[in-house]
Design a protein around this motif. Structure first.
Motif, short mmCIF file in Angstrom:
data_model
loop_
_atom_site.label_atom_id
_atom_site.label_comp_id
_atom_site.label_asym_id
_atom_site.label_seq_id
_atom_site.Cartn_x
_atom_site.Cartn_y
_atom_site.Cartn_z
N GLU A 196 -1.18 4.59 -1.27
CA GLU A 196 -2.03 4.82 -0.54
C GLU A 196 -1.66 5.54 0.11
O GLU A 196 -2.22 6.63 0.71
N ARG A 197 -0.55 5.39 0.86
CA ARG A 197 0.22 5.79 2.37
C ARG A 197 0.51 6.86 1.67
O ARG A 197 0.72 8.18 2.83
N GLU A 227 -2.04 9.90 1.79
CA GLU A 227 -2.75 9.45 3.01
C GLU A 227 -1.56 10.42 3.69
O GLU A 227 -2.05 11.51 4.70
N LEU A 269 -5.04 9.20 -7.23
CA LEU A 269 -3.98 8.13 -6.35
C LEU A 269 -3.51 7.14 -7.90
O LEU A 269 -2.29 7.31 -7.92
N ARG A 323 0.97 -1.18 -0.30
CA ARG A 323 0.08 -0.25 -0.48
C ARG A 323 0.83 1.68 -0.03
O ARG A 323 0.69 2.31 1.06
#
Ligand code: GRF
Length: 207
Positions: free
Chosen positions: A117-118, A121, A157, A114
């Motif tokens: 995504e991180r 974030e 993303l 991931r």
């Protein structure tokens, strides 16, 4: 080259070799996933393929089978190109200074899964991909090269994933070429440049 999936990195490595007449040759492609599209890509290029299934067997048996297969092929370099299994310490010890991996983040940040995504974030300002030497500690071997790009305000993303993939396809073949012509070497776990003009880690910056 060890794969588990689509094999876009594998394809880039094959294509780069042909267009640049690089010294390296993809001898064999091994997948732990019998349905990996990368196997089809390899067959289309007349590269021999092998499947060592990782499903429904113990980690130890998988590792032993993979080790036997790779040993028999006697490679100069073992390239993990989207290979989604963690190699056992025994496997890694069997091939010192010979295994490299591509990871979709700017290591040492965002080891593991991931990554994109991180990165989103955490509102990171830059992202990229890393080619590194593989050691027993996950995603922690010496960095050989990185592709780095700036995350724009309107990037989402999907857009950053696409940019990472584009960068990987430039970076990975370049590093393999440099290892094959020995302008860089891996010795005792250290990445060494053979010329004063080449700085390791190699940094490819997106235009
Ligand atoms: C790449 O993004 C790589 O960084 C990661 O898995 C993906 C493999 O893609 N380890 P592909 O199979 O080469 O298309």
């Amino acid at each position: 080259i060890l794969i588990s999936g689509n094999g876009t990195n594998l394809q880039a490595i094959i294509d780069h070799q042909k267009t640049h007449q690089s010294l390296y040759e993809v001898d064999a492609v091994i997948s732990n996933n019998p349905d990996a599209f990368g196997l089809t890509r390899a067959k289309q290029e007349n590269i021999k393929t092998f499947v060592t299934p990782s499903k429904n067997i113990t980690k130890d048996l998988f590792s032993t089978q993979l080790c036997q297969l790779v040993s028999a092929l006697n490679p100069d370099l073992i390239v993990l190109a989207g290979f989604m299994k963690i190699l056992s310490p025994a496997f890694i010890k069997s091939f010192p200074d010979k295994i490299i991996n591509i990871h979709p983040s700017l290591l040492p940040k965002y080891k593991g899964l991931r990554t994109h995504e991180r990165v989103m974030e955490n509102n990171e300002k830059i992202h990229g991909a890393t080619v590194h030497h593989v050691t027993e500690e996950l995603d922690a071997g010496e960095i050989i090269g990185q592709f780095i790009f700036k995350i724009e305000n309107n990037d989402n993303l999907d857009m950053i994933i696409k940019k990472v993939h584009q960068g990987e396809r430039l970076l990975f073949p370049k590093i393999i070429e440099m290892l094959s012509n020995q302008s860089i070497k891996i010795e005792d776990g250290k990445v060494i440049s053979q010329s004063n003009e080449i700085k390791v880690p190699i940094n490819l910056l997106a235009p």
